[in-house]
Design a protein around this motif. Structure first.
Motif, PDB file in Angstrom:
ATOM      1  N   ASN A 137      -6.317  11.130  15.390  1.00 21.57           N
ATOM      2  CA  ASN A 137      -5.164  10.365  15.872  1.00 21.57           C
ATOM      3  C   ASN A 137      -4.913   9.117  15.026  1.00 21.57           C
ATOM      4  N   LEU A 138      -6.001   8.396  14.705  1.00 21.13           N
ATOM      5  CA  LEU A 138      -5.860   7.151  13.950  1.00 21.13           C
ATOM      6  C   LEU A 138      -5.565   7.382  12.476  1.00 21.13           C
ATOM      7  N   MET A 139      -5.981   8.554  11.960  1.00 18.11           N
ATOM      8  CA  MET A 139      -5.775   8.834  10.534  1.00 18.11           C
ATOM      9  C   MET A 139      -5.228  10.249  10.370  1.00 18.11           C
ATOM     10  N   SER A 140      -4.130  10.516  11.058  1.00 22.56           N
ATOM     11  CA  SER A 140      -3.474  11.816  10.909  1.00 22.56           C
ATOM     12  C   SER A 140      -2.852  11.913   9.518  1.00 22.56           C
ATOM     13  N   LEU A 141      -2.454  13.119   9.142  1.00 20.63           N
ATOM     14  CA  LEU A 141      -1.835  13.299   7.822  1.00 20.63           C
ATOM     15  C   LEU A 141      -0.538  12.501   7.710  1.00 20.63           C
ATOM     16  N   LYS A 142       0.176  12.352   8.836  1.00 20.67           N
ATOM     17  CA  LYS A 142       1.415  11.576   8.827  1.00 20.67           C
ATOM     18  C   LYS A 142       1.138  10.102   8.549  1.00 20.67           C
ATOM     19  N   ILE A 143       0.147   9.544   9.270  1.00 22.83           N
ATOM     20  CA  ILE A 143      -0.221   8.138   9.062  1.00 22.83           C
ATOM     21  C   ILE A 143      -0.771   7.939   7.655  1.00 22.83           C
ATOM     22  N   CYS A 144      -1.594   8.890   7.215  1.00 26.08           N
ATOM     23  CA  CYS A 144      -2.154   8.832   5.858  1.00 26.08           C
ATOM     24  C   CYS A 144      -1.041   8.833   4.815  1.00 26.08           C
ATOM     25  N   GLY A 145      -0.039   9.686   5.028  1.00 25.30           N
ATOM     26  CA  GLY A 145       1.093   9.750   4.103  1.00 25.30           C
ATOM     27  C   GLY A 145       1.884   8.456   4.073  1.00 25.30           C
ATOM     28  N   LEU A 146       2.091   7.854   5.241  1.00 24.16           N
ATOM     29  CA  LEU A 146       2.829   6.588   5.313  1.00 24.16           C
ATOM     30  C   LEU A 146       2.069   5.461   4.615  1.00 24.16           C
ATOM     31  N   LEU A 147       0.746   5.402   4.820  1.00 26.05           N
ATOM     32  CA  LEU A 147      -0.067   4.368   4.178  1.00 26.05           C
ATOM     33  C   LEU A 147      -0.081   4.550   2.660  1.00 26.05           C
ATOM     34  N   THR A 148      -0.153   5.803   2.230  1.00 24.32           N
ATOM     35  CA  THR A 148      -0.145   6.091   0.791  1.00 24.32           C
ATOM     36  C   THR A 148       1.203   5.738   0.173  1.00 24.32           C
ATOM     37  N   ALA A 149       2.291   6.128   0.849  1.00 15.68           N
ATOM     38  CA  ALA A 149       3.635   5.793   0.358  1.00 15.68           C
ATOM     39  C   ALA A 149       3.823   4.284   0.283  1.00 15.68           C
ATOM     40  N   SER A 150       3.280   3.569   1.274  1.00 14.46           N
ATOM     41  CA  SER A 150       3.371   2.100   1.259  1.00 14.46           C
ATOM     42  C   SER A 150       2.647   1.524   0.049  1.00 14.46           C
ATOM     43  N   SER A 151       1.497   2.112  -0.298  1.00 11.85           N
ATOM     44  CA  SER A 151       0.749   1.650  -1.475  1.00 11.85           C
ATOM     45  C   SER A 151       1.574   1.832  -2.749  1.00 11.85           C
ATOM     46  N   TRP A 152       2.216   3.005  -2.883  1.00 11.08           N
ATOM     47  CA  TRP A 152       3.055   3.265  -4.057  1.00 11.08           C
ATOM     48  C   TRP A 152       4.246   2.312  -4.103  1.00 11.08           C
ATOM     49  N   ILE A 153       4.878   2.086  -2.946  1.00 12.62           N
ATOM     50  CA  ILE A 153       6.078   1.242  -2.902  1.00 12.62           C
ATOM     51  C   ILE A 153       5.734  -0.214  -3.208  1.00 12.62           C
ATOM     52  N   LEU A 154       4.676  -0.739  -2.583  1.00 11.32           N
ATOM     53  CA  LEU A 154       4.283  -2.139  -2.802  1.00 11.32           C
ATOM     54  C   LEU A 154       3.854  -2.371  -4.247  1.00 11.32           C
ATOM     55  N   GLY A 155       3.057  -1.435  -4.782  1.00 12.66           N
ATOM     56  CA  GLY A 155       2.613  -1.571  -6.175  1.00 12.66           C
ATOM     57  C   GLY A 155       3.765  -1.490  -7.156  1.00 12.66           C
ATOM     58  N   SER A 156       4.685  -0.542  -6.918  1.00 10.76           N
ATOM     59  CA  SER A 156       5.841  -0.379  -7.810  1.00 10.76           C
ATOM     60  C   SER A 156       6.768  -1.585  -7.746  1.00 10.76           C
ATOM     61  N   THR A 157       6.925  -2.149  -6.560  1.00 11.40           N
ATOM     62  CA  THR A 157       7.755  -3.351  -6.415  1.00 11.40           C
ATOM     63  C   THR A 157       7.180  -4.497  -7.234  1.00 11.40           C
ATOM     64  N   ASP A 158       5.870  -4.649  -7.176  1.00 10.14           N
ATOM     65  CA  ASP A 158       5.216  -5.691  -7.966  1.00 10.14           C
ATOM     66  C   ASP A 158       5.421  -5.448  -9.460  1.00 10.14           C
ATOM     67  N   ILE A 205     -16.244   6.957  10.355  1.00  7.92           N
ATOM     68  CA  ILE A 205     -17.636   6.703  10.731  1.00  7.92           C
ATOM     69  C   ILE A 205     -17.749   5.964  12.063  1.00  7.92           C
ATOM     70  N   CYS A 206     -16.862   5.010  12.300  1.00  8.30           N
ATOM     71  CA  CYS A 206     -16.967   4.184  13.509  1.00  8.30           C
ATOM     72  C   CYS A 206     -16.204   4.753  14.706  1.00  8.30           C
ATOM     73  N   HIS A 207     -15.166   5.559  14.450  1.00  9.11           N
ATOM     74  CA  HIS A 207     -14.371   6.150  15.534  1.00  9.11           C
ATOM     75  C   HIS A 207     -14.118   7.633  15.253  1.00  9.11           C
ATOM     76  N   PRO A 208     -15.189   8.431  15.119  1.00  6.41           N
ATOM     77  CA  PRO A 208     -15.016   9.839  14.720  1.00  6.41           C
ATOM     78  C   PRO A 208     -14.185  10.664  15.714  1.00  6.41           C
TER      79      PRO A 208
END
Length: 311
Positions: free
Chosen positions: A134-155, A126-129
């Motif tokens: 570039n800011l939210m490519s599928l690669k970046i999205c995948g890395l952020l999602t994987a980080s969520s799974w890894i951090l949550g699983s570690t906890d 909405i703010c940077h359409p």
């Protein structure tokens, strides 16, 4: 280690949330029905996003991950609760209890971080359409999602290992309808105060940091919406933001109520009710609020339905 004093053959007793009075039978049926709706809604979301190539975008990929987490969360708690209630058995093995804690706390942690990623995604869109790809490519999205799974699983792994490093004695009765580590700490024979303190600081990271990201993202989104010239556009954006924030408030509020209070302040009746919010009600609301009201999702549903009929 406390493992020396206990074996995986030692069972715990889940006291549950319902008895067999007419009122509680009705409530059990209602909870089971809501769980079935949540299961079907999230399954439909995962399948639609996978099958329709037009939904292969960062936003819908994140929604599919949220639905997958909700599916796993429901499957971790509800089947055992239903089996125990219908069979009259209240026992759960130590291995089963450890598995529930591992998956349950991991999934809660994963969702905490994923909701923050989803808020950031909406902020960028909405703010940077013009810079969104570039800011939210599928690669970046995948890395952020994987980080969520890894951090949550570690906890989840840390919580499960720490919980079963203590000894449990006495009645071994857990005043809940599933294994959750705060309720096991109550019946522990050991002093758990140090772990409780560490847990509190972990919760600050797991809850406060994502909430800060969500609040900052939606604050910027709301400011951008206010500047919109179209009244209809403002109304639609505000309706979307308010519904998203309602789910976020329910989820993080319930999680903070359970995990950021001293163990001695826990009330089993209150905690059971609050647990239902983020184990059953929130997974039911997520596909309704985030996805199923969306025109693109409705179009994908009709498209897949037609293919199924013609196939």
């Amino acid at each position: 280690m406390a493992w020396e004093n206990q074996t995986f053959n030692s069972d715990f007793i889940l006291l549950g949330i319902f008895d067999h009075s007419p009122t509680h039978i009705l409530l059990f049926s209602l909870v089971l029905s809501i769980s079935a709706v949540a299961f079907m809604g999230n399954t439909i979301m995962v399948l639609l996003i996978y099958l329709d190539t037009q939904l292969h975008t960062p936003m819908y990929f994140l929604l599919s991950q949220l639905s997958l987490m909700d599916l796993m969360l429901i499957s971790t708690t509800v089947p055992k609760m239903a089996f125990n209630y219908l069979s009259g058995s209240k026992s759960i093995s130590m291995a089963g209890c450890a598995t529930q804690i591992l998956f349950y706390t991991s999934l809660l942690g994963c969702e905490c971080f994923l909701l923050a990623v989803m808020a950031y995604d909406r902020y960028v869109a909405i703010c940077h359409p013009l810079r969104y790809t570039n800011l939210m490519s599928l690669k970046i999205c995948g890395l952020l999602t994987a980080s969520s799974w890894i951090l949550g699983s570690t906890d989840g792994v840390i919580d499960a290992v720490a919980t079963f490093s203590f000894s449990y004695c006495g009645s071994r009765e857990i005043a809940h309808f599933f294994c959750d580590f705060p309720f096991l700490l109550i019946i522990s024979c050991n002093d758990t105060s140090t772990f409780e303190e560490v847990l509190f600081y972990c919760c600050i990271i797991m809850v406060v940091f994502p909430v800060a990201v969500i609040t900052a993202s939606y604050a910027r989104v709301i400011l951008a919406v206010i500047r919109m010239g179209s009244g209809a556009g403002r109304h639609k954006a505000f309706a979307t933001c308010s519904s998203h924030l309602m789910v976020v408030g329910m989820y993080y509020g319930a999680a903070s109520f359970i995990y950021m209070r001293p163990i001695s302040n826990h009330s089993s009746s209150q905690d059971k009710m609050v647990s239902i919010f983020y184990t059953i009600l929130t997974p039911t609301l997520n596909p309704l609020i985030y996805s199923l009201r969306n025109k693109e999702v409705a179009r994908a549903f009709l498209k897949v339905s037609r293919k199924g009929k013609t196939g």
